[in-house]
Motif scaffolding. Structure first.
Motif, PDB file in Angstrom:
ATOM      1  N   PRO A 138       0.877  -1.201  -0.018  1.00 47.92           N
ATOM      2  CA  PRO A 138       0.110   0.088  -0.057  1.00 47.92           C
ATOM      3  C   PRO A 138       0.749   1.513  -0.080  1.00 47.92           C
ATOM      4  O   PRO A 138       0.398   2.165  -0.534  1.00 47.92           O
ATOM      5  CB  PRO A 138      -0.776  -0.061   1.359  1.00 47.92           C
ATOM      6  CG  PRO A 138      -0.891  -1.638   1.608  1.00 47.92           C
ATOM      7  CD  PRO A 138       0.340  -2.216   1.167  1.00 47.92           C
ATOM      8  N   LYS A 139       1.982   1.054   0.382  1.00 49.17           N
ATOM      9  CA  LYS A 139       2.935   2.492   0.577  1.00 49.17           C
ATOM     10  C   LYS A 139       3.543   2.726  -0.601  1.00 49.17           C
ATOM     11  O   LYS A 139       4.315   3.716  -0.947  1.00 49.17           O
ATOM     12  CB  LYS A 139       3.908   2.404   1.614  1.00 49.17           C
ATOM     13  CG  LYS A 139       3.193   1.964   3.260  1.00 49.17           C
ATOM     14  CD  LYS A 139       4.262   1.894   4.204  1.00 49.17           C
ATOM     15  CE  LYS A 139       3.877   1.474   5.536  1.00 49.17           C
ATOM     16  NZ  LYS A 139       3.438  -0.015   5.312  1.00 49.17           N
ATOM     17  N   SER A 140       3.685   1.669  -1.785  1.00 48.80           N
ATOM     18  CA  SER A 140       4.382   2.181  -2.982  1.00 48.80           C
ATOM     19  C   SER A 140       3.216   2.652  -4.030  1.00 48.80           C
ATOM     20  O   SER A 140       2.139   2.945  -3.746  1.00 48.80           O
ATOM     21  CB  SER A 140       4.776   0.598  -3.513  1.00 48.80           C
ATOM     22  OG  SER A 140       3.682   0.092  -3.860  1.00 48.80           O
ATOM     23  N   PHE A 141       3.770   3.023  -5.254  1.00 47.91           N
ATOM     24  CA  PHE A 141       2.842   3.426  -6.171  1.00 47.91           C
ATOM     25  C   PHE A 141       2.595   2.660  -7.240  1.00 47.91           C
ATOM     26  O   PHE A 141       3.237   1.451  -7.303  1.00 47.91           O
ATOM     27  CB  PHE A 141       3.587   4.778  -6.971  1.00 47.91           C
ATOM     28  CG  PHE A 141       5.073   4.798  -7.400  1.00 47.91           C
ATOM     29  CD1 PHE A 141       5.238   4.306  -8.829  1.00 47.91           C
ATOM     30  CD2 PHE A 141       6.035   4.941  -6.729  1.00 47.91           C
ATOM     31  CE1 PHE A 141       6.296   4.077  -9.257  1.00 47.91           C
ATOM     32  CE2 PHE A 141       7.372   4.757  -7.074  1.00 47.91           C
ATOM     33  CZ  PHE A 141       7.548   4.311  -8.567  1.00 47.91           C
ATOM     34  N   LEU A 142       1.662   2.883  -8.291  1.00 45.02           N
ATOM     35  CA  LEU A 142       1.305   1.839  -9.373  1.00 45.02           C
ATOM     36  C   LEU A 142       2.255   1.813 -10.834  1.00 45.02           C
ATOM     37  O   LEU A 142       2.608   2.946 -10.943  1.00 45.02           O
ATOM     38  CB  LEU A 142      -0.180   2.353  -9.640  1.00 45.02           C
ATOM     39  CG  LEU A 142      -0.718   1.288 -10.553  1.00 45.02           C
ATOM     40  CD1 LEU A 142      -0.931  -0.134  -9.888  1.00 45.02           C
ATOM     41  CD2 LEU A 142      -2.264   1.846 -10.927  1.00 45.02           C
ATOM     42  N   GLY A 143       3.029   0.764 -10.683  1.00 43.82           N
ATOM     43  CA  GLY A 143       3.635   0.763 -11.925  1.00 43.82           C
ATOM     44  C   GLY A 143       3.077   0.330 -13.154  1.00 43.82           C
ATOM     45  O   GLY A 143       1.803   0.104 -13.410  1.00 43.82           O
ATOM     46  N   LEU A 144       3.898   0.093 -14.340  1.00 43.92           N
ATOM     47  CA  LEU A 144       3.454  -0.058 -15.751  1.00 43.92           C
ATOM     48  C   LEU A 144       2.636  -1.407 -15.845  1.00 43.92           C
ATOM     49  O   LEU A 144       1.505  -1.664 -16.485  1.00 43.92           O
ATOM     50  CB  LEU A 144       4.379   0.077 -16.725  1.00 43.92           C
ATOM     51  CG  LEU A 144       5.040   1.612 -17.039  1.00 43.92           C
ATOM     52  CD1 LEU A 144       6.049   1.466 -17.832  1.00 43.92           C
ATOM     53  CD2 LEU A 144       3.956   2.371 -17.192  1.00 43.92           C
ATOM     54  N   ALA A 145       3.310  -2.604 -15.230  1.00 44.76           N
ATOM     55  CA  ALA A 145       2.680  -3.782 -15.384  1.00 44.76           C
ATOM     56  C   ALA A 145       1.133  -3.977 -14.951  1.00 44.76           C
ATOM     57  O   ALA A 145       0.417  -4.479 -15.798  1.00 44.76           O
ATOM     58  CB  ALA A 145       3.820  -5.094 -14.555  1.00 44.76           C
ATOM     59  N   ALA A 146       0.837  -3.523 -13.691  1.00 44.27           N
ATOM     60  CA  ALA A 146      -0.441  -3.438 -13.163  1.00 44.27           C
ATOM     61  C   ALA A 146      -1.059  -2.658 -14.085  1.00 44.27           C
ATOM     62  O   ALA A 146      -2.598  -2.902 -14.432  1.00 44.27           O
ATOM     63  CB  ALA A 146      -0.265  -3.001 -11.814  1.00 44.27           C
ATOM     64  N   ARG A 147      -0.786  -1.535 -14.653  1.00 47.33           N
ATOM     65  CA  ARG A 147      -1.715  -0.803 -15.605  1.00 47.33           C
ATOM     66  C   ARG A 147      -1.853  -1.263 -16.870  1.00 47.33           C
ATOM     67  O   ARG A 147      -3.173  -1.221 -17.270  1.00 47.33           O
ATOM     68  CB  ARG A 147      -1.071   0.542 -15.723  1.00 47.33           C
ATOM     69  CG  ARG A 147      -0.700   1.447 -14.276  1.00 47.33           C
ATOM     70  CD  ARG A 147      -0.009   2.628 -14.755  1.00 47.33           C
ATOM     71  NE  ARG A 147       0.314   3.467 -13.554  1.00 47.33           N
ATOM     72  CZ  ARG A 147       0.033   4.500 -13.161  1.00 47.33           C
ATOM     73  NH1 ARG A 147      -1.031   5.256 -13.620  1.00 47.33           N
ATOM     74  NH2 ARG A 147       0.540   5.020 -11.957  1.00 47.33           N
TER      75      ARG A 147
END
Length: 340
Positions: A138-147
């Protein structure tokens, strides 16, 4: 390829602006040497203390053919607000004062420790850039693979996901990213500093259980996020069979590389306007090595090895595909599950 304006700042640009004493540029260069994605990222101060709020256009207005003496109805576009949060990556180092003084060069000893922390921060940022998922951390940001995890070739964002033909669980991906203020960029919180902060806390009294000792303390912090303002400016080539790219059989490896070259060509045509920013392909060393071998084939004229100077003025060579740099990023793994 378009040259970005002075508002499109890389980590090197921010470093030169923010540290008159020269410490941050040295750190920025070390990071860039370890992770080539930092050569290209556009860093931008966010408009929120926690990140960036972006307005994304979700629909175009209706337009009409009009006849003389006949009116037309009003129309409008539709938009949506999206908040992209930044993550705070932090670490602390404490080195026994007497240990640091043993070799007679305390500063050099501490720098050797700094390099290890910089590499750890760098690897974590690179991994998060691609595989970050707040649902897991939860403390990280959303990366390209998940998008870009839709079915390859499906509607919407799936149009920018190209099937690589691999099967099983030994797959990897290649990403084409066009960096720019209106496409893809890395925000840092409003009022903070771009890139990695290296704070020398000096000599402090630290505790070893109930005992105390004198130590030199250092704090490292990096506030960073990722904004994909326009999803059309990222293309993911998924399901690339990593074992084929590294196969001992030159024929099979060459065939896999040739197939990938065709897919990379297709990915370029998924981008609406290459002049919108700085484009680059990102791949791991397995794929990069396979393409580099292809570049040595004189019959291959779309791949080339170019030489020049980096942003820091040091000699630098890079693999290029139709003029677009191919960057090596070790954070991209060879064990991705098949994307279906």
């Amino acid at each position: 390829m378009a040259v970005l304006t002075s508002n499109n700042l890389t980590l090197a640009d921010w470093a030169k602006r923010t540290d008159p004493e020269g410490r941050v540029p040295v750190i920025a260069e070390l990071l860039s040497q370890s992770n080539e994605i930092l050569e290209d990222c556009v860093f931008k101060e966010g408009n929120l203390p926690t990140g960036e709020r972006v307005v994304i256009r979700t629909g175009l207005p209706a337009v009409y053919w009009r006849a003389l003496n006949q009116g037309i109805p009003n129309s409008r576009s539709t938009t949506a607000q999206v908040d992209e949060a930044c993550g705070i990556l932090e670490a602390r180092s404490e080195v026994d004062k007497d240990l640091a003084m043993l070799n007679g060069n305390t500063a050099q000893f501490r720098l050797s420790e700094d390099v290890a922390f910089l590499e750890a921060m760098n690897q974590t940022q690179a991994t998060t850039m691609f595989y970050g998922n707040p649902a897991i951390e939860p403390k990280s940001f959303l990366g390209l693979a998940a998008r870009y995890s839709a079915t390859p070739g499906s509607t919407g964002i799936g149009q920018n996901i190209i099937e690589g033909g691999g099967s099983g669980s030994d797959n990897t991906s290649v990403y084409l990213v066009v960096w720019g203020d209106n496409t893809v960029y890395c925000p840092f919180p409003k009022g903070s500093t771009a890139g990695l902060m290296h704070e020398d806390l000096g000599e402090q009294t630290v505790y070893d259980g109930n005992n105390r000792l004198q130590a030199y303390a250092t704090r490292y912090q990096w506030k960073n996020g990722l904004v994909v303002k326009d999803w059309r400016y990222v293309v993911r080539i998924a399901n690339i069979d990593a074992s084929d790219m590294s196969n001992a059989s030159n024929t099979q490896a060459s065939s896999a590389a040739t197939q990938l070259i065709k897919l990379m060509t297709r990915s370029l045509y998924r981008i609406p306007n290459m002049a919108m920013g700085r484009a680059a392909f990102y791949m791991n060393r397995t794929v990069h090595g396979g393409l580099s071998i292809q570049a040595m084939d004189r019959a291959q004229n779309v791949l080339s090895v170019q030489q020049g100077l980096s942003q820091f003025g040091t000699p630098y060579s890079w693999l290029s595909f139709l003029g677009v740099p191919c960057r090596r990023v070790d954070a991209l793994i060879n064990a991705e599950a098949r994307l279906t």
